[in-house]
Motif scaffolding. Sequence first.
Motif, short mmCIF file in Angstrom:
data_model
loop_
_atom_site.label_atom_id
_atom_site.label_comp_id
_atom_site.label_asym_id
_atom_site.label_seq_id
_atom_site.Cartn_x
_atom_site.Cartn_y
_atom_site.Cartn_z
N LEU A 314 0.84 -1.31 0.09
CA LEU A 314 -0.24 -0.15 0.12
C LEU A 314 0.73 1.24 0.00
N GLY A 315 1.82 1.29 0.99
CA GLY A 315 2.71 2.18 0.82
C GLY A 315 3.20 2.62 -0.39
N PHE A 316 3.96 1.40 -0.80
CA PHE A 316 4.95 1.54 -2.07
C PHE A 316 3.95 1.95 -3.31
N ALA A 317 2.60 1.61 -3.36
CA ALA A 317 1.91 2.07 -4.65
C ALA A 317 1.35 3.53 -4.56
N PHE A 318 1.13 3.93 -3.29
CA PHE A 318 0.68 5.33 -3.15
C PHE A 318 2.23 6.28 -3.19
N THR A 319 3.11 5.98 -2.64
CA THR A 319 4.35 6.96 -2.54
C THR A 319 4.82 7.12 -4.06
N PHE A 320 4.94 5.94 -5.00
CA PHE A 320 5.61 6.14 -6.19
C PHE A 320 4.60 6.64 -7.09
N GLY A 321 3.25 6.22 -6.87
CA GLY A 321 1.94 6.54 -7.67
C GLY A 321 1.85 8.10 -7.79
N ILE A 322 1.77 8.59 -6.52
CA ILE A 322 1.38 9.82 -6.29
C ILE A 322 2.52 10.65 -6.60
N GLY A 323 3.78 10.14 -6.36
CA GLY A 323 5.15 10.86 -6.52
C GLY A 323 5.39 11.05 -8.15
N ALA A 324 4.78 10.11 -9.10
CA ALA A 324 4.98 10.14 -10.59
C ALA A 324 3.83 10.89 -11.10
N ALA A 325 2.84 11.17 -10.52
CA ALA A 325 1.71 12.02 -11.07
C ALA A 325 1.96 13.38 -10.76
N TRP A 326 2.67 13.58 -9.49
CA TRP A 326 3.00 15.09 -9.29
C TRP A 326 4.31 15.34 -10.20
N GLY A 327 5.09 14.56 -10.37
CA GLY A 327 6.22 14.48 -11.32
C GLY A 327 5.96 15.00 -12.93
N ALA A 328 4.86 14.43 -13.32
CA ALA A 328 4.33 14.57 -14.63
C ALA A 328 3.64 15.97 -14.84
N ARG A 329 3.04 16.47 -13.66
CA ARG A 329 2.26 17.62 -13.97
C ARG A 329 3.31 18.98 -13.31
N HIS A 330 3.86 18.67 -12.31
CA HIS A 330 4.63 19.86 -11.88
C HIS A 330 6.10 20.19 -11.66
N PHE A 331 6.77 19.00 -11.98
CA PHE A 331 8.18 19.09 -11.93
C PHE A 331 8.70 20.24 -12.69
N ARG A 332 9.85 20.70 -12.30
CA ARG A 332 10.62 21.72 -13.12
C ARG A 332 11.90 21.67 -12.90
N PRO A 333 12.98 22.00 -13.66
CA PRO A 333 14.41 21.58 -13.24
C PRO A 333 14.75 22.19 -12.13
N GLU A 334 14.36 23.40 -11.65
CA GLU A 334 14.68 24.15 -10.50
C GLU A 334 14.38 23.55 -9.13
N LEU A 335 13.33 22.45 -9.35
CA LEU A 335 12.89 21.79 -8.22
C LEU A 335 13.66 20.53 -7.76
N PHE A 336 14.86 20.45 -8.60
CA PHE A 336 15.53 19.29 -8.46
C PHE A 336 16.12 19.16 -7.21
N ALA A 337 16.64 20.11 -6.57
CA ALA A 337 17.40 20.19 -5.17
C ALA A 337 16.37 19.83 -4.27
N SER A 338 15.02 19.92 -4.07
CA SER A 338 14.10 19.75 -3.17
C SER A 338 13.37 18.62 -3.46
N THR A 339 13.57 17.88 -4.42
CA THR A 339 12.75 16.61 -4.76
C THR A 339 13.64 15.36 -4.81
N GLU A 340 15.04 15.69 -5.18
CA GLU A 340 16.12 14.48 -5.14
C GLU A 340 15.86 13.91 -3.99
#
Length: 918
Positions: A314-340
């Motif tokens: 459950l934790g694995f699916a939500f963590t990487f699923g929500i993370g992938a959805a957020w990255g596809a919509r909102h990630f920008r190169p300047e957010l790398f330091a706070s996301t990595e």
Amino acid sequence: MPFPLAMVAAIVAAIAGAFLATESRALFGAIAGATLAALFASQRRLAQRLAALEARPASSAAPRAAPVAGADPAPAGPTASPSPAAATPPPLPDLPPAASAPASRTAVPGRAGPGVAQPSPAPAGAAPAAAPSPLETALGVLRRFLFEGNVPVKLGLVVSLFGIGALLRYAASTGWLEVPVALRYAGVAAAGLALLGYGLRQAGHRPAFGLSLQGGGIAVLLLTVFAAFRVPGLLPAPVAFTLVVVLVAGAAVLALRQNAVWLAAIGLLGGYLAPVLLSTGGGSHVALFSWYAVLNLAVFGLAWVRPWRALNLLGFAFTFGIGAAWGARHFRPELFASTEPFLVGFFLLYVAIPVLYALRGREPGKVDATLLFGTPLLAFPMQVALLEGERLPLAFSALGVGLVYAAVAWLARRRPALRVLGQGAAALGLAFATLAVPLALSAQWTAVTWALQGVALLWLGQVQQRRWPRVGGVLLQGLAGLAFLASDPWSWFGPGGDARPSLPLALLALAAAACARLLDRQRGSSRGLTGGLLTAAALGWWALLGIDLTDLGVEHGMATGTWEERLAGMAALWLGFIAASSALAALALRRLPWQRPAWWPALFVPTALPALGLAFSLQPGWWRSPVGLVLPVFASGLLLALPALRQTPRRLALTHLAGLAALVLALGLAIREGLQALNPEPLGEGWHWVLPWLPLVALTALLATHPARATWPVAEAAARYRPLALWLAGLLLGAVWWATQGLAGSAAPLPWLPLLNPLELFHLAGLLGLLAALRRARPGSPPRQAGILLLGGAALVFLSMAALRGTWHALSPEAMPWAYHWPSVLRWPQAQTALSVVWSLAGVTCWVLGSRRGSRPLWTAGALLLGLVLLKLVAIDRQHLGDLMGIVSFLAVGGLLVLVGRLAPRPPRHAPPSTDLP
């Protein structure tokens, strides 16, 4: 016949009967076909039953009751007579054949003694129970999950949840209640609390009932918080989030105290859904991932205490699923330091959780394969997206992932519970270390690195006696080959080729050969399929290396030459490469107890034939060029390799025969080049067609008469394939013999003499060689019989063409060119006379020899030939009776027949049908 087959047969027969009948009688044909099929099926069933009854033993037809302990014995004496009922055997039951009961137990009708077992027999026609389908299995699992345990409570909770959801939706949309919205939600929350409290009270007496009520109460409370947050001004976001945290923590505590995984799952589900359902669209990704980090730490803590795989997934699916959805919509190169950092942390957490599951699992050694393999497969593509395809950072990332899994494998090496997990981690570590190579290096060196890794992995798997490292080592060789071929192979060659792949090709060949050697050493032989494929790969890489080296040599040594000269130079360098390969293979065969290096000369030496042919066709006078200089080197390499191939007879035969053919071809082409270079008086075509084949003729004669000299230095081993060599040489020379029959056979500058010119001497030598071969054959054998027929036909062809050729040379060779237009000579009466005379002489010779030697087949051949001459006189020569040549034909044939009648008037009598040669 079984019933389904009988039905199918009846349907097919009905269709066939309808098609075979006329249109007006189609119905009758269908009925007749079906009836015949039914009768046939009935006959088959009766025949099977009759065969079964006949196959039953005779003793089973009238079974007797065995004596039972304690029973009165039957009276003996003359007064005891069997009753008619007992004397008459009962009728045979109409049953299919079945396995008889064991003989050690006998059932007595109506009476059972002590210790006598009477099991009820199973029905004879009972079929085994059919296995359930996958759909039935899935429905069974779902039914057991929903309806086992406290079924009414589960059903009631499900129905209640649907009802509460519908009630809330209706209340929010229609304003059905006059009660304020806050009080309505408060009432629903109070109901959820009451449900939770009652469930806690019932947990001690009725655990299943109590846990179901607690799960329902927590779910009602979470749904109420999420629904109240969506009502403007009812529940602020901080308050709602705090309530969710309290509910999640409470559910975790209750789950741990009562060992109830589903309570924890409901709480965590609400926790993971909280940021999504409570989000207003303007939140920070740092807050989102921080909250998920807290939840994942809770999952890690629960995994430390309880082996609850459902929470991990459950934790694995939500963590990487929500993370992938957020990255596809909102990630920008300047957010790398706070996301990595969050991505790295989540990756490490879900690498550690399978370790805890393996240590705490109910089944020793069981591994959570979903997390073990799914974590890197999801996390690394996210890393690729964050780095936007930068090769070098991705290479270091892949290397880091490989090191993490290598550390897990190293820690698990001495723990039995982690043995399977350690193997999987080692495979992942190797995979990502391998993936780091192409990200950091070029395609060529990536292939080399993978190939060398494959050798090391295969060796390690053999040392540790483990299967998967060995499989991985072989697969790495295949990946290495694909990577190398993907590096634009056609750009390697030519003047514009930049990075020459010579060293990578050599390393790939050596790596594939080393893997083949390791596999063969393990099996103790050289017959493994995988070892053979790796040997083929090594040969392919080595051949590409030779092509690259020859191209490189021509590029540097003949850069200003024409393309013909460059290709001829490549042929010369290729011969040198074959010699070097053969020498290296001989060295390996002498140093290693391994037979696969024998493939090197066996496959490369035959390529000398097209190389020599290419050089001859492109560069006249090549025997004075580098090709002629390399030929002694080629012969030296062949002499070094042949003695080392004695242990591999087939490869020795292939190498030896191909090497001899190449040397003979080279000598023949050299002679042909020399003949063409003679000026100002060139030789006639008879010399040009005969002299280049003299090396092959000499080798064939030497093989037939002095095989030890012809096959030095492997005379003993060559005795096995010497007949094959003679057959091949004979076939080639026979083809040349046949192809040169249509030549004029000029002997210039010498005068042309019948039977004493180069061409016809070559033809006579061919006939004598065939005769010598037939004399060595076993008398009466089929090859000898066929060879005698072949010899007779070839002799007739030779005499006929010699007659036509002599006629053309004697009359007017300048008036009508011969050059493969010899059929036109047949229109000359002189040619027809020559053929009649020659055929008559041949027929008379066979007739007389057959009569004198007592050989009826030879006499019959002469008679047939003379009969053919008579037919020819009637059909053809009579047209020329007005000419001198036609008259000569008739006179010559007549005189010869008279001579035959004088010398051998009758066929040989009382002579066996011998086919011995004269």
